[in-house]
Design a protein around this motif. Sequence first.
Motif, mmCIF file in Angstrom:
data_model
loop_
_atom_site.group_PDB
_atom_site.id
_atom_site.type_symbol
_atom_site.label_atom_id
_atom_site.label_comp_id
_atom_site.label_asym_id
_atom_site.label_seq_id
_atom_site.Cartn_x
_atom_site.Cartn_y
_atom_site.Cartn_z
ATOM 1 N N GLN A 221 59.640 -4.006 73.606
ATOM 2 C CA GLN A 221 59.760 -3.480 74.961
ATOM 3 C C GLN A 221 60.505 -2.149 74.977
ATOM 4 O OE1 GLN A 221 61.165 -6.180 78.064
ATOM 5 N NE2 GLN A 221 60.641 -7.911 76.746
ATOM 6 N N VAL A 222 61.580 -2.077 74.204
ATOM 7 C CA VAL A 222 62.363 -0.841 74.150
ATOM 8 C C VAL A 222 61.535 0.287 73.536
ATOM 9 C CG1 VAL A 222 64.406 0.264 73.162
ATOM 10 C CG2 VAL A 222 64.549 -2.078 74.055
ATOM 11 N N LEU A 223 60.782 -0.028 72.490
ATOM 12 C CA LEU A 223 59.942 0.979 71.844
ATOM 13 C C LEU A 223 58.942 1.561 72.832
ATOM 14 C CD1 LEU A 223 58.829 2.503 69.390
ATOM 15 C CD2 LEU A 223 57.440 0.474 68.862
ATOM 16 N N LEU A 224 58.281 0.704 73.608
ATOM 17 C CA LEU A 224 57.296 1.173 74.577
ATOM 18 C C LEU A 224 57.957 2.014 75.671
ATOM 19 C CD1 LEU A 224 55.116 -2.054 74.914
ATOM 20 C CD2 LEU A 224 54.582 0.027 73.623
ATOM 21 N N ALA A 225 59.133 1.572 76.121
ATOM 22 C CA ALA A 225 59.843 2.332 77.142
ATOM 23 C C ALA A 225 60.253 3.707 76.625
ATOM 24 C CB ALA A 225 61.079 1.554 77.607
ATOM 25 N N TRP A 226 60.688 3.760 75.378
ATOM 26 C CA TRP A 226 61.105 5.030 74.774
ATOM 27 C C TRP A 226 59.916 5.976 74.605
ATOM 28 C CZ3 TRP A 226 64.737 8.302 74.150
ATOM 29 C CH2 TRP A 226 64.733 9.231 73.109
ATOM 30 N N ARG A 227 58.790 5.434 74.154
ATOM 31 C CA ARG A 227 57.600 6.271 73.950
ATOM 32 C C ARG A 227 57.083 6.841 75.268
ATOM 33 N NH1 ARG A 227 53.892 2.832 69.606
ATOM 34 N NH2 ARG A 227 55.080 3.388 67.722
ATOM 35 N N ASP A 228 57.219 6.093 76.361
ATOM 36 C CA ASP A 228 56.690 6.525 77.650
ATOM 37 C C ASP A 228 57.691 7.366 78.453
ATOM 38 O OD1 ASP A 228 54.361 5.203 77.086
ATOM 39 O OD2 ASP A 228 54.909 3.389 78.200
ATOM 40 N N SER A 229 58.878 7.579 77.902
ATOM 41 C CA SER A 229 59.916 8.307 78.626
ATOM 42 C C SER A 229 59.902 9.786 78.266
ATOM 43 C CB SER A 229 61.291 7.723 78.293
ATOM 44 O OG SER A 229 61.693 8.124 76.984
ATOM 45 N N ASP A 230 60.790 10.557 78.902
ATOM 46 C CA ASP A 230 60.911 11.976 78.560
ATOM 47 C C ASP A 230 61.745 12.199 77.307
ATOM 48 O OD1 ASP A 230 63.469 11.382 79.382
ATOM 49 O OD2 ASP A 230 63.435 12.692 81.139
ATOM 50 N N GLN A 231 62.344 11.097 76.767
ATOM 51 C CA GLN A 231 63.117 11.105 75.523
ATOM 52 C C GLN A 231 64.288 12.095 75.572
ATOM 53 O OE1 GLN A 231 60.704 11.259 71.969
ATOM 54 N NE2 GLN A 231 59.382 9.594 72.655
ATOM 55 N N SER A 232 64.839 12.271 76.737
ATOM 56 C CA SER A 232 66.032 13.093 76.881
ATOM 57 C C SER A 232 67.260 12.301 76.463
ATOM 58 C CB SER A 232 66.193 13.545 78.340
ATOM 59 O OG SER A 232 66.436 12.414 79.178
ATOM 60 N N ASP A 233 68.390 12.981 76.313
ATOM 61 C CA ASP A 233 69.636 12.306 75.934
ATOM 62 C C ASP A 233 70.054 11.298 76.996
ATOM 63 O OD1 ASP A 233 69.748 13.771 73.616
ATOM 64 O OD2 ASP A 233 71.191 15.248 74.365
ATOM 65 N N ALA A 234 69.869 11.666 78.269
ATOM 66 C CA ALA A 234 70.244 10.760 79.351
ATOM 67 C C ALA A 234 69.373 9.506 79.348
ATOM 68 C CB ALA A 234 70.122 11.475 80.698
ATOM 69 N N THR A 235 68.095 9.684 79.096
ATOM 70 C CA THR A 235 67.189 8.536 79.048
ATOM 71 C C THR A 235 67.514 7.651 77.851
ATOM 72 O OG1 THR A 235 65.414 9.755 80.137
ATOM 73 C CG2 THR A 235 64.774 7.839 78.844
ATOM 74 N N ARG A 236 67.810 8.263 76.717
ATOM 75 C CA ARG A 236 68.185 7.484 75.531
ATOM 76 C C ARG A 236 69.398 6.609 75.849
ATOM 77 N NH1 ARG A 236 68.473 11.290 72.085
ATOM 78 N NH2 ARG A 236 66.742 10.903 70.662
ATOM 79 N N ALA A 237 70.379 7.158 76.542
ATOM 80 C CA ALA A 237 71.572 6.389 76.896
ATOM 81 C C ALA A 237 71.233 5.265 77.870
ATOM 82 C CB ALA A 237 72.632 7.314 77.499
ATOM 83 N N ASP A 238 70.365 5.541 78.843
ATOM 84 C CA ASP A 238 69.975 4.513 79.815
ATOM 85 C C ASP A 238 69.227 3.364 79.129
ATOM 86 O OD1 ASP A 238 71.120 5.965 81.849
ATOM 87 O OD2 ASP A 238 69.224 6.815 82.574
ATOM 88 N N ILE A 239 68.329 3.691 78.213
ATOM 89 C CA ILE A 239 67.590 2.650 77.491
ATOM 90 C C ILE A 239 68.539 1.853 76.606
ATOM 91 C CG2 ILE A 239 65.841 2.255 75.715
ATOM 92 C CD1 ILE A 239 64.222 4.539 76.900
ATOM 93 N N ALA A 240 69.474 2.534 75.967
ATOM 94 C CA ALA A 240 70.461 1.844 75.130
ATOM 95 C C ALA A 240 71.260 0.853 75.969
ATOM 96 C CB ALA A 240 71.383 2.851 74.460
ATOM 97 N N ARG A 241 71.637 1.263 77.172
ATOM 98 C CA ARG A 241 72.392 0.363 78.054
ATOM 99 C C ARG A 241 71.543 -0.820 78.467
ATOM 100 N NH1 ARG A 241 76.980 0.308 81.444
ATOM 101 N NH2 ARG A 241 77.069 -1.830 82.256
ATOM 102 N N GLY A 242 70.289 -0.583 78.812
ATOM 103 C CA GLY A 242 69.415 -1.669 79.195
ATOM 104 C C GLY A 242 69.204 -2.661 78.063
ATOM 105 N N PHE A 243 69.056 -2.136 76.843
ATOM 106 C CA PHE A 243 68.886 -3.015 75.677
ATOM 107 C C PHE A 243 70.148 -3.835 75.438
ATOM 108 C CE2 PHE A 243 69.805 -3.606 71.158
ATOM 109 C CZ PHE A 243 68.735 -4.400 70.781
ATOM 110 N N GLU A 244 71.296 -3.177 75.450
ATOM 111 C CA GLU A 244 72.543 -3.903 75.195
ATOM 112 C C GLU A 244 72.781 -4.966 76.251
ATOM 113 O OE1 GLU A 244 76.802 -2.412 73.759
ATOM 114 O OE2 GLU A 244 76.508 -2.103 75.904
ATOM 115 N N ASP A 245 72.537 -4.639 77.511
ATOM 116 C CA ASP A 245 72.710 -5.622 78.580
ATOM 117 C C ASP A 245 71.820 -6.843 78.354
ATOM 118 O OD1 ASP A 245 74.593 -4.106 79.862
ATOM 119 O OD2 ASP A 245 73.231 -3.312 81.389
ATOM 120 N N ALA A 246 70.588 -6.616 77.897
ATOM 121 C CA ALA A 246 69.661 -7.725 77.659
ATOM 122 C C ALA A 246 70.155 -8.624 76.538
ATOM 123 C CB ALA A 246 68.273 -7.179 77.326
#
Length: 345
Positions: A221-246
């Motif tokens: 799920q994280v891989l797909l979200a990362w591939r479909d994102s703008d891959q900015s530093d802010a997005t990377r941090a948001d995805i990291a937070r979402g993964f850690e929370d899960a």
Amino acid sequence: MRVLGIETSCDETGVAVYDTVLRGAAALRAQALYSQIALHAEYGGVVPELASRDHVRKLVPLIRETLAQAGMTPADLDGVAYTAGPGLVGALLVGAGVARSLAWALEIPAIGVHHMEGHLLAPLIEDDPPAPPFVALLVSGGHTQLVAVEAIGSYRLLGETLDDAAGEAFDKTAKMMGLPYPGGPQLAALAEQGTPGAYRFSRPMTDRPGLDFSFSGLKTQVLLAWRDSDQSDATRADIARGFEDAVVETLAIKCARALDAAGSNTLVVAGGVGANRRLRERLTTMCAQRGGRACFPRPALCTDNGAMIAFAGALRLDAGQHDDASVRAVPRWDMATLSPLVPAR
């Protein structure tokens, strides 16, 4: 009894001295740790042959350093404990060979320690340790297990991961998003900067009964979200937070179920992922709400270390248990096969 502990199961060389005459954290007389992170970084993971060779280079100097820190000489030791498994067989053999040789030369007993029992017992090194029975969450790069601890040495597996361990999922997810090795701690640090709720991923296997884990789907799920994102530093941090929370929420849900199943309100957490700040906070709150408590070792004792081996070995040696003169290295070793800790008569 003053016991030297040696840990060489993977990519960290750990040595410590534990004194059973003392109590609590003060009983840990000295410890030293050498990490091979820099050695393996260019390969993106542990290279077993390089790990074994580095243990050969570092172990004896580290033993000298630890004994000096404790104000002791080898003649002051009463026993030697070493990691006999599970782990990389070449790395295990380095520690086992040195430990057995030292014990033979000093004419003192030696004992091979189960690596995961060392982790499980690490919180008991601290002041005000919990007493069995309790439930243990062993959560690291190689293991994610829930264990009912009836007594020291008496362990019953309640649930385990069916694929990736939690720490392994952290590392692989970090690598997918371009973070440097080792990725797990990097991802956790990045998650501190992320926006809570910006990305929400599933809590795997929490929608059905049972105590097993699975993190491979979450990683996808994280891989797909990362591939479909703008891959900015802010997005990377948001995805990291979402993964850690899960991951944290999944572990908390399963731990609550395990406590219910075991009829306990005491949770012991050990292993590298046990150093994660958000996981500690979540499990501490969950246990307090149940009228119990969550017990952790200090962060330095969450990763592989000699202190946990010295402590686990000291308990067994003090109870009259020890091995014969053979060098033991057991790459695969079921913790349920361990003998209970029975006081010597």
